[in-house]
Structures are given as structure tokens and as C-alpha cells.
Write a protein that holds these residues in place. Structure first.
Motif, PDB file in Angstrom:
ATOM      1  N   LYS A 624       0.843  -1.199   0.000  1.00 26.84           N
ATOM      2  CA  LYS A 624       0.000   0.000   0.000  1.00 26.84           C
ATOM      3  C   LYS A 624       0.873   1.241   0.000  1.00 26.84           C
ATOM      4  O   LYS A 624       1.843   1.342   0.749  1.00 26.84           O
ATOM      5  N   THR A 625       0.540   2.175  -0.874  1.00 25.50           N
ATOM      6  CA  THR A 625       1.229   3.467  -0.918  1.00 25.50           C
ATOM      7  C   THR A 625       0.687   4.387   0.172  1.00 25.50           C
ATOM      8  O   THR A 625      -0.398   4.186   0.701  1.00 25.50           O
ATOM      9  N   GLY A 626       1.457   5.422   0.471  1.00 27.69           N
ATOM     10  CA  GLY A 626       1.008   6.438   1.415  1.00 27.69           C
ATOM     11  C   GLY A 626       1.611   7.784   1.065  1.00 27.69           C
ATOM     12  O   GLY A 626       2.840   7.899   0.982  1.00 27.69           O
ATOM     13  N   THR A 627       0.756   8.760   0.815  1.00 26.88           N
ATOM     14  CA  THR A 627       1.226  10.123   0.556  1.00 26.88           C
ATOM     15  C   THR A 627       0.617  11.025   1.616  1.00 26.88           C
ATOM     16  O   THR A 627      -0.603  11.100   1.750  1.00 26.88           O
ATOM     17  N   VAL A 628       1.442  11.685   2.401  1.00 24.70           N
ATOM     18  CA  VAL A 628       0.978  12.509   3.516  1.00 24.70           C
ATOM     19  C   VAL A 628       0.542  13.869   2.997  1.00 24.70           C
ATOM     20  O   VAL A 628       0.976  14.332   1.930  1.00 24.70           O
ATOM     21  N   ASP A 629      -0.347  14.530   3.756  1.00 25.78           N
ATOM     22  CA  ASP A 629      -0.888  15.841   3.374  1.00 25.78           C
ATOM     23  C   ASP A 629       0.196  16.775   2.847  1.00 25.78           C
ATOM     24  O   ASP A 629       1.290  16.869   3.420  1.00 25.78           O
ATOM     25  N   ASP A 630      -0.155  17.495   1.805  1.00 24.39           N
ATOM     26  CA  ASP A 630       0.721  18.524   1.231  1.00 24.39           C
ATOM     27  C   ASP A 630       2.074  17.966   0.801  1.00 24.39           C
ATOM     28  O   ASP A 630       3.064  18.700   0.750  1.00 24.39           O
ATOM     29  N   PHE A 631       2.116  16.676   0.522  1.00 22.62           N
ATOM     30  CA  PHE A 631       3.350  16.018   0.075  1.00 22.62           C
ATOM     31  C   PHE A 631       4.497  16.214   1.075  1.00 22.62           C
ATOM     32  O   PHE A 631       5.654  16.336   0.700  1.00 22.62           O
ATOM     33  N   SER A 632       4.128  16.225   2.358  1.00 19.65           N
ATOM     34  CA  SER A 632       5.147  16.416   3.393  1.00 19.65           C
ATOM     35  C   SER A 632       5.981  15.155   3.615  1.00 19.65           C
ATOM     36  O   SER A 632       7.076  15.239   4.183  1.00 19.65           O
ATOM     37  N   ALA A 633       5.497  14.015   3.200  1.00 18.55           N
ATOM     38  CA  ALA A 633       6.246  12.760   3.295  1.00 18.55           C
ATOM     39  C   ALA A 633       5.569  11.747   2.392  1.00 18.55           C
ATOM     40  O   ALA A 633       4.436  11.929   1.950  1.00 18.55           O
ATOM     41  N   ALA A 634       6.259  10.671   2.125  1.00 18.82           N
ATOM     42  CA  ALA A 634       5.700   9.597   1.303  1.00 18.82           C
ATOM     43  C   ALA A 634       6.171   8.262   1.868  1.00 18.82           C
ATOM     44  O   ALA A 634       7.277   8.144   2.408  1.00 18.82           O
ATOM     45  N   TRP A 635       5.307   7.243   1.724  1.00 19.38           N
ATOM     46  CA  TRP A 635       5.562   5.917   2.290  1.00 19.38           C
ATOM     47  C   TRP A 635       5.236   4.826   1.285  1.00 19.38           C
ATOM     48  O   TRP A 635       4.471   5.018   0.361  1.00 19.38           O
ATOM     49  N   PRO A 652      13.947  15.679   7.339  1.00 24.89           N
ATOM     50  CA  PRO A 652      14.135  15.770   8.791  1.00 24.89           C
ATOM     51  C   PRO A 652      13.939  17.177   9.342  1.00 24.89           C
ATOM     52  O   PRO A 652      13.694  17.347  10.544  1.00 24.89           O
ATOM     53  N   ARG A 653      14.037  18.174   8.499  1.00 25.38           N
ATOM     54  CA  ARG A 653      13.862  19.548   8.956  1.00 25.38           C
ATOM     55  C   ARG A 653      12.393  19.915   9.141  1.00 25.38           C
ATOM     56  O   ARG A 653      12.071  20.971   9.692  1.00 25.38           O
ATOM     57  N   GLY A 654      11.508  19.053   8.689  1.00 25.97           N
ATOM     58  CA  GLY A 654      10.076  19.298   8.782  1.00 25.97           C
ATOM     59  C   GLY A 654       9.422  19.177   7.419  1.00 25.97           C
ATOM     60  O   GLY A 654       9.718  19.966   6.512  1.00 25.97           O
ATOM     61  N   GLY A 655       8.547  18.187   7.272  1.00 27.61           N
ATOM     62  CA  GLY A 655       7.946  17.918   5.972  1.00 27.61           C
ATOM     63  C   GLY A 655       7.027  19.004   5.473  1.00 27.61           C
ATOM     64  O   GLY A 655       6.958  19.264   4.265  1.00 27.61           O
ATOM     65  N   TYR A 656       6.286  19.655   6.376  1.00 27.65           N
ATOM     66  CA  TYR A 656       5.376  20.703   5.933  1.00 27.65           C
ATOM     67  C   TYR A 656       6.139  21.970   5.550  1.00 27.65           C
ATOM     68  O   TYR A 656       5.706  22.736   4.694  1.00 27.65           O
ATOM     69  N   ARG A 657       7.269  22.160   6.186  1.00 35.66           N
ATOM     70  CA  ARG A 657       8.096  23.323   5.847  1.00 35.66           C
ATOM     71  C   ARG A 657       8.883  23.070   4.563  1.00 35.66           C
ATOM     72  O   ARG A 657       9.125  23.995   3.779  1.00 35.66           O
ATOM     73  N   TYR A 658       9.265  21.821   4.357  1.00 35.01           N
ATOM     74  CA  TYR A 658      10.017  21.458   3.153  1.00 35.01           C
ATOM     75  C   TYR A 658       9.293  20.320   2.428  1.00 35.01           C
ATOM     76  O   TYR A 658       9.741  19.177   2.432  1.00 35.01           O
ATOM     77  N   PRO A 659       8.142  20.604   1.824  1.00 41.77           N
ATOM     78  CA  PRO A 659       7.368  19.542   1.168  1.00 41.77           C
ATOM     79  C   PRO A 659       8.064  19.027  -0.087  1.00 41.77           C
ATOM     80  O   PRO A 659       8.950  19.681  -0.644  1.00 41.77           O
ATOM     81  N   MET A 660       7.624  17.851  -0.501  1.00 44.52           N
ATOM     82  CA  MET A 660       8.207  17.233  -1.695  1.00 44.52           C
ATOM     83  C   MET A 660       7.328  17.526  -2.910  1.00 44.52           C
ATOM     84  O   MET A 660       6.756  16.638  -3.543  1.00 44.52           O
ATOM     85  N   THR A 661       7.215  18.811  -3.210  1.00 46.04           N
ATOM     86  CA  THR A 661       6.534  19.264  -4.418  1.00 46.04           C
ATOM     87  C   THR A 661       7.579  19.915  -5.310  1.00 46.04           C
ATOM     88  O   THR A 661       8.408  20.695  -4.845  1.00 46.04           O
TER      89      THR A 661
END
Length: 813
Positions: A624-635, A652-661
Motif C-alpha cells: 500500500k502506498t502512502g502520501t501525507v498531506d501537502d506532500f510532506s512525506a511519502a511511504w 528531517p527539517r520538517g515535511g510541511y516546511r520542506y514539502p516534496m513538491t
């Protein structure tokens, strides 16, 4: 720090009094010799006192005081403890290879017969040549050493016998406080009398060989090496059993002054001291003169091997760190943190772990390939791999290196583990939590074809926690890019497309409490150790968890509902070979096997038709895939019946501050990162490498009642084959992906005999791949008047044969 203190204090009776201190730059000089000569007189007085004291029991003494003194001297001290000498501990992989070494003092005990005879002779020659002839105190040797040292103006021979030296080392080594260490080094007659009494007790308790072995194992040789075996491995990269004459003489010589005769920092002084030992052996006749001369011509021949303590230099640093923290934090290994640390660093443990080197290497290569440890985007990745049915951790990796976070590409935080085993507060798990809602629904016997409407926005109402309290929310929750809403989905298609609003509706249908309890039964808890929160967005993975916990939960699906706590330690033995009790996996059946089989059936489709399409392994697998809100992390969490793994990628610095977009990393751009973008390929690479060369296991077929509403796949158009000949109808249905079976014939005025008169289900939108029942026509219901023989218009009637049709398999097979 202790090694440094030992470097400066590990000398004999005379030396530790300050009568001679080695110069920083080399061997003793004239000033040192003068100070030695002035102090040797005091040594002679003390030697006389000790000789008299040891003679007390045999002298013809009168008076209670003398008799009591003799009795006191001849009884074993109550505080005499020969245990507790620090031994180094080793962490081993499952195949027995060393992962890491821990020590307070780098020491490996060996038997006397495991030490080269030439080394034994060299030590005796320079330290106590009459060891096997005298008792606790060698009065002759003490006086001989005094005369020799007075004649040379420096300390060339020790005044203490080996037994006394062993006692001195024992008291210093087993000291657990600074006060005890100072007492062990105290310069006083009282300390010497105490040591001599201990030595006498040792001579009564142990044989000479045993005392000699204990001495060789406790002595400090410099360079952080305690005991002859560690010293041999450190200076010559070989076991003590294989030492040559020049090597043995060098090590025997440094015992007296490890710091002054350090062969690495002071090779000249070390060689001079080695030559003294060789000449002394020749003087005693223990080697021939030609042997001595040949040895004197040999260079030092060092081959330094440094044994590192701890996990930093380990081949599996974060797994090693996990094991270390397990011992340091688990009360099973000691009531206090101090006791547990002492056990690990002084207990001589052999810690056999669950680590599979093939799995570990494959996982490390995978995370390093996709998320390099010094990547330009500052992202990180972690993966945990667990064996279904046992809970054994087969691999634990982080893309960073173990070390100070201030250094680029390093971290002390084990992102793969919980806070108790790696300081991580965990990460939101995203849609990987939908598997727990799916499992709860299947446990309530919802068929695969159960369909729910998935709106484009879902306002959480009608939710209650396990206490019956309303836990609704006024905010609308929407679908992420993992899935789309606005239509109905089945359990199967809703999972394959990871539709948020579908799972919110399913969670409400199943019950929030049942969903949370399912996750907890599968071992899920927050990374900080707290229980899961109960709120509507639970199914969307808002809880902060570790990859290890998630991998263990998914492993239970692969083990047909058998959950095991993740474990890293299989067996621990102490320095004496005694096995210690280690915490077990506490495996238990947490769901019916059929439920787990149904979960596996649905999650297999994620890899073939769903959000991770194309990420298969070439063997039965699910995930199962997992994409966290606002692309803050992925699993991505996935498994086979043989191995389960969970992968996290984030910042590690914070997913919402450094999203993966719009992510670009080391020259490669990904756009927005989903669970299938980076985590799934890491999982695929690591699992492929870990399982290479190993036979594949299969999942079990789900119970048939889950197919009572069809397969649960999206509906497709069922072609109308009525009026067609039966064999043509069967061929057309098969071409459209359906199975056909032939039912009983029916009367029909509309369709000619031998053609399809009825079909079930009827033409329209149906579940794909289902079975269609065809009923051939046998003609009209009322027979017509037969044409007379004089009627030329009456054609001959020839019955159409019905071709034999083999019924297809039942749904779900």
C-alpha cells in the motif's frame, strides 16, 4: 580516560611511587635515574617489612596480637572478588559475523594454552622468572630486583611477583568509582599489605597456571588493548597463539610502562625494551644465544589493527544502535541504566541478532541509490524489514550515516525506529493506514463487492471513539492526488485507487473504534510510545509512527494474521558462556486467517492495478502506498509471505516546511512525490535483493463468501449474446473477459431453438471477469400444427446440436 590513567599508572611497586616517571619524549634520562636511586632506599625498607609480614605465620610468635595478625593474613578477605573484570561485548549478525564491538576496556579472555609458549616465557623472564617456585611474595626476587635496580640506577626488573601484580590490576580494574581507583593506586605500606594478603588468598584459591592466565588477561599493554589477546590483535593483527619471539618480547616489555614503551609513539624506546627482554631470556637459558641474536636484528614488524567501540563504524550502524538501545533501555537487562550500561560495556557479551546481511545490504543500497545521504535536497529515507511469523528484524537502514547532525549527511536519530530505540518522534504514515480500515471491514465479513459512495469532500459526522464520545469534525476532508471522488467504489477499487473519502465512509461504516483496535492489535502505537488517537482522520494516517512498527503490522498480514513484536536479539551469552534471558516476540493470532487472506487479496492489486502498478517483485506480493498531506512525506509498505518492509521518505527539517513538491534531487526531478514515486522503488529494489535466490511463497485464496457480491473490480459492459448460437456466444463472452456456463434449456418464442434465449446477469454494466449463465432456447411454448405431407412449403426440421461446454471456475478462483 581509564586507558590514559592506566598508561601512566600501570607500573610496578617502585614505579608507581613516583621514583621514576617516563619522559614524554623517550626512555628515562639521567635526572630520572637520580630520582630513582634516591627512592630505592625507601623501597628496601618496605620490602623488608613485607618479607617479615609474610613470614609471620611460620614464625614462633607469642602473644594474642601476633597470633591474630597471622590468622588475619591467612584468611580470605571478604571483599575478594575475582569477577567483574571488564570484557568487551560483540554484536553478531545472524550468520555470526561481527557487526560491532562495545567495551569499557578492549579485552578478550583466553586460556593459557591459547597463548604462545614463547610469550609466556618472555613475560616470566622480565616480570617474575621464579613465579612457579615461590608463593605470594618472592623475597629473593624482591631483594634481587632491589640490587639490580640500584646497580643500574633505573627500574629494569619488577619487585612484585605476578600474583601481586594481578591483584593490583584486579583492584584497579574492578574499581567502579574514582575513590576506589585512587585507593587501588595509593602509595602506602597499608595498600601493599592489603595486596599481599589478597595475593596469598589467590595462591590458595587458584593454581599457578590459572593465576598466570588471569594476569595475562588483565594486564594493560597500551594502545587501548587490555589482555594479551587484544594486544596481539592490536599490534600484530594476529592471535596470541601465533606470536613469534621478537613479537612476544615486545609485548612482554611494554607491560611495565605501556605509555613509555608504546611501540607506535616511541618505537625506539620500545625496541630497547624488547631487546632487554630477549637478552634476559637468553641469560636465563630459555632461548639460545643465536636465537636471541637473530631476534635482536628483527624490526618491530607492527601491523596495527584498531578495534572501534560502538556503532559509528559498524556495517549496520542503525541496526547496531537499535540493539544497543534495546539493552540500555530494557529492564530485562538490569534494574537501572547504570547496571545495563555496565552489562553491555563490561560484561563480555556475545549478542546474536536477527540481522540478515543480504537483506541489510540490499536495503542500504536501495535507500542510498534513491536518496543519497548527502543529497542536494536535504531529504532522508528509512526502511525496516521484518520477517512475517517471527517478528525478526532482518534489516534496518537510514540513508544518513550515524554521527553528529551538524555534519552534512549524518544523524544520531534512527528514523526507522521508535523514540525508545532511536530518538525519533515518528512520521505521519499517510494512506498506509487504510489497510487497517480494510482489515476491520473484512473482519466484519464485508464482501469485496461492497460499494460506498466517495464524495469529493467528506465532512466527518457520525464518528464515535471507543468510549462512545462523539469525535466529529466540522472541517471537510478531501481526496489527495492518490485517488479521486465523486463516484462509488468497492472495497477493492477504493483500496487500489487509495480514495480518501471512500475510506472515511468505510471507517464510519465499520466504526472508528474497531478500526483503531485493529491497528493496535497489529502492534501499532505512536513512535513516542503512546496509544493511538481516535479521530476520523485516523484512516488517513495522521498518527506519527515508525517504519519498524508499520513493517511489523504488515508482516502480520503476510503471516495470515499472526502478529509478532519486532525483535532484534536472538540470544545473549556472557563471558562465562551463560545464556541470559532475552525478550521474545510474543507472537499471537490477532485476526482470523481468512480475514488476512482477504486483505492480501485486495492489497495484491495495488501492485498490479492500483497506485503502485508496476512495482511488483515477480513473485506474490502485496502493499500500500502512502502520501501525507501537502506532500510532506511519502511511504510504501509491502510484503510477501516471507518478508515485509516499510519505507519512509521525507525531510528531517520538517515535511510541511520542506514539502516534496517540485522536488529535484541531485539532478533528477520528480515533480510531486507520491508513495509510488520514491518509496515504492526503494521497497522494490530492497525486497528484490533481499529475496534473491530464495524460493517464493504464495498467498492463500480468500474464503468464498467475500466474493458473494462479485470480485469488487470496476464494472464493465457485458455484451448481449442473446440470439447467437451457443458456441459463438461463449467465444464472445470469453473474449470480453467473462466466463460462461450453460444452464438448462428454456422455451422461447423469440429466439430459435439452439440459440441463447436468456443470460444471467443481463447485458449492461457488471463486475469484470464474472461468470455468465447462458440458457439455450428449445423453441416455442405451444407446438404448432405440423404441416401436412402435401404441403410443399414445409421445410425439413433438423435439430441444432448444443456443443459441450465445460463450466468455468467459481468467482475468485
Amino acid at each position: 580516560m581509564l586507558a590514559e590513567a592506566r598508561d601512566r599508572a600501570e607500573d610496578g611497586d617502585v614505579h608507581e611511587k613516583g621514583l621514576w616517571r617516563p619522559a614524554e619524549s623517550g626512555p628515562p634520562g639521567r635526572g630520572d635515574r637520580a630520582r630513582a636511586i634516591r627512592g630505592l632506599g625507601g623501597f628496601g625498607v618496605l620490602a623488608g617489612v613485607l618479607v617479615a609480614l609474610i613470614a609471620l605465620p611460620t614464625a614462633c610468635l607469642t602473644g594474642v596480637g601476633a597470633r591474630d595478625a597471622a590468622n588475619w593474613f591467612q584468611t580470605d578477605p571478604d571483599d575478594l572478588d575475582t569477577a567483574g573484570v571488564p570484557q568487551r561485548s560483540r554484536i553478531l549478525a545472524a550468520d555470526g559475523t561481527v557487526i560491532a564491538t562495545f567495551f569499557y576496556e578492549n579485552r578478550v579472555d583466553v586460556r593459557l594454552d591459547q597463548v604462545a609458549p614463547v610469550l609466556r616465557r618472555a613475560v616470566l623472564a622480565i616480570e617474575d622468572s621464579r613465579f612457579y617456585e615461590h608463593g605470594a611474595l618472592d623475597s629473593q626476587g624482591t631483594l634481587r630486583a632491589l640490587v639490580s635496580n640500584l646497580g643500574s640506577g633505573e627500574v629494569t626488573q619488577g619487585g612484585s611477583g605476578l600474583t601481586q601484580q594481578y591483584v593490583k590490576n584486579l583492584l584497579f580494574t574492578t574499581a567502579e568509582s574514582e575513590e576506589e581507583q585512587l585507593a587501588a593506586k595509593e602509595v602506602s605500606a597499608a595498600r601493599k599489605v592489603r595486596e599481599l594478603r589478597y595475593a596469598a588468598a589467590m595462591e590458595r584459591r587458584f593454581s599457578k597456571d590459572e593465576i598466570f592466565a588471569r594476569y595475562l588477561n588483565i594486564a594493560y599493554f597500551g594502545g587501548g588493548a587490555y589482555g594479551i589477546e587484544s594486544a596481539s590483535r592490536h599490534f600484530f593483527s594476529k592471535p596470541a597463539a601465533r606470536l613469534t619471539l621478537p613479537e612476544a618480547a615486545l609485548l612482554a616489555g611494554v607491560i611495565r610502562y605501556p605509555y613509555a614503551y608504546d611501540p607506535v609513539r616511541r618505537p625506539g624506546a620500545a625496541k630497547e625494551r624488547r631487546d632487554v627482554v630477549i637478552n634476559r631470556m637468553a641469560e636465563l637459558g630459555w632461548i639460545t644465544r643465536p636465537e636471541a641474536d637473530a631476534a635482536l636484528r628483527r624490526p618491530l614488524g607492527l601491523r596495527i589493527h584498531t578495534t572501534r567501540s560502538g556503532c559509528v563504524t559498524s556495517s549496520a550502524p542503525f541496526f547496531c544502535d537499535y540493539v544497543q538501545r534495546e539493552i540500555l533501555t530494557n529492564p530485562a537487562f538490569g534494574a537501572t541504566a547504570k547496571e545495563r550500561e555496565k552489562l553491555l560495556k563490561r560484561g563480555g557479551l556475545t549478542i546474536r541478532t536477527t540481522l540478515d546481511r543480504q537483506t541489510q545490504k540490499a536495503a542500504q543500497r536501495a535507500v542510498d541509490r534513491h536518496v543519497p545521504h548527502k543529497n542536494s535536497a536535504g531529504k532522508a529515507a528509512a526502511e525496516a524489514l521484518v520477517e512475517p511469523g517471527t517478528g525478526e528484524i532482518k534489516g534496518l537502514v537510514v540513508d544518513r550515516r550515524l554521527g553528529p547532525d551538524a555534519e552534512r549527511g549524518k544523524t544520531w536519530i534512527n528514523f526507522a525506529a521508535d523514540a525508545s530505540h532511536g530518538s525519533s518522534i515518528g512520521m505521519q504514515a499517510g494512506s498506509t493506514f487504510k489497510a487497517f480500515t480494510l482489515a476491520a471491514a473484512l473482519e466484519e465479513d464485508m464482501p469485496f463487492g461492497t460499494r460506498l459512495m466517495a464524495p469529493r469532500a467528506f465532512t466527518p459526522t457520525g464518528f464515535r471513539d471507543c468510549a462512545g464520545r462523539s469525535v466529529n469534525s466540522s472541517g471537510a476532508l478531501r481526496n489527495s492526488a492518490d485517488g479521486e471522488g465523486g463516484k462509488s467504489f468497492s472495497l477493492v477499487t477504493g483500496t487500489h485507487h487509495s480514495v480518501n473519502t471512500f475510506f472515511l465512509a468505510l471507517e464510519r461504516e465499520v466504526g472508528l473504534c474497531d478500526t483503531v483496535k485493529m491497528a493496535e492489535r497489529l502492534g501499532m502505537r505512536q513512535a513516542d510510545g503512546k496509544r493511538m488517537g481516535q479521530y476520523p482522520s485516523f484512516t488517513l494516517g495522521a498518527a506519527q509512527v515508525s517504519p519498524l512498527r508499520l513493517a511489523a503490522a504488515y508482516a502480520a498480514f503476510g503471516a495470515r494474521g499472526r502478529y509478532c513484536e519486532p525483535v532484534a536479539i536472538k540470544q545473549i551469552t556472557d563471558a562465562a558462556g551463560k545464556r541470559l534471558k532475552v525478550p521474545g516476540a510474543r507472537c499471537r493470532q490477532v485476526m482470523d486467517r481468512g480475514v488476512a487472506d482477504a486483505v492480501n487479496h485486495v492489497l495484491r492489486g495495488v501492485l498490479t492495478k492500483g497506485t503502485a502498478r508496476g512495482m511488483g517483485l515477480g513473485r506474490p506480493a502485496a502493499g500500500k502506498t502512502g502520501t501525507v498531506d501537502d506532500f510532506s512525506a511519502a511511504w510504501f509498505a509491502g510484503y510477501t509471505p516471507d518478508l515485509a518492509a516499510a519505507v519512509w521518505v521525507g525531510d528531517p527539517r520538517g515535511g510541511y516546511r520542506y514539502p516534496m513538491t517540485g522536488l529535484c534531487m541531485d539532478g533528477r526531478c520528480y515533480g510531486s512525490v507520491f508513495g509510488a514515486t520514491i518509496p515504492a522503488p526503494i521497497w522494490q529494489d530492497s525486497m528484490t535483493g533481499a529475496l534473491a535466490g530464495r524460493p517464493a511463497s504464495s498467498f492463500n485464496r480468500p474464503p468464498s463468501h467475500y466474493f458473494s457480491k462479485g470480485s469488487g473490480e470496476d464494472r464493465v459492459k457485458l455484451p448481449d449474446v442473446r440470439g447467437m448460437k451457443v458456441d459463438e456466444a461463449v467465444a464472445k463472452l470469453r473474449a470480453a473477459g467473462f466466463r460462461a456456463r450453460i444452464g438448462g434449456s428454456v422455451e422461447s418464442d423469440e429466439y430459435p431453438e439452439g440459440t441463447v434465449a436468456e443470460m444471467s446477469p443481463e447485458p449492461g454494466q457488471v463486475e469484470p471477469g464474472g461468470t455468465v449463465t447462458l440458457r439455450p432456447s428449445k423453441g416455442g411454448g405451444e407446438p404448432e400444427e405440423p404441416a401436412g405431407p402435401d404441403d410443399p412449403a414445409a421445410p425439413p426440421v433438423t435439430p441444432q446440436p448444443v456443443p459441450p461446454i465445460t463450466p468455468g471456475p467459481r468467482p475468485g478462483e
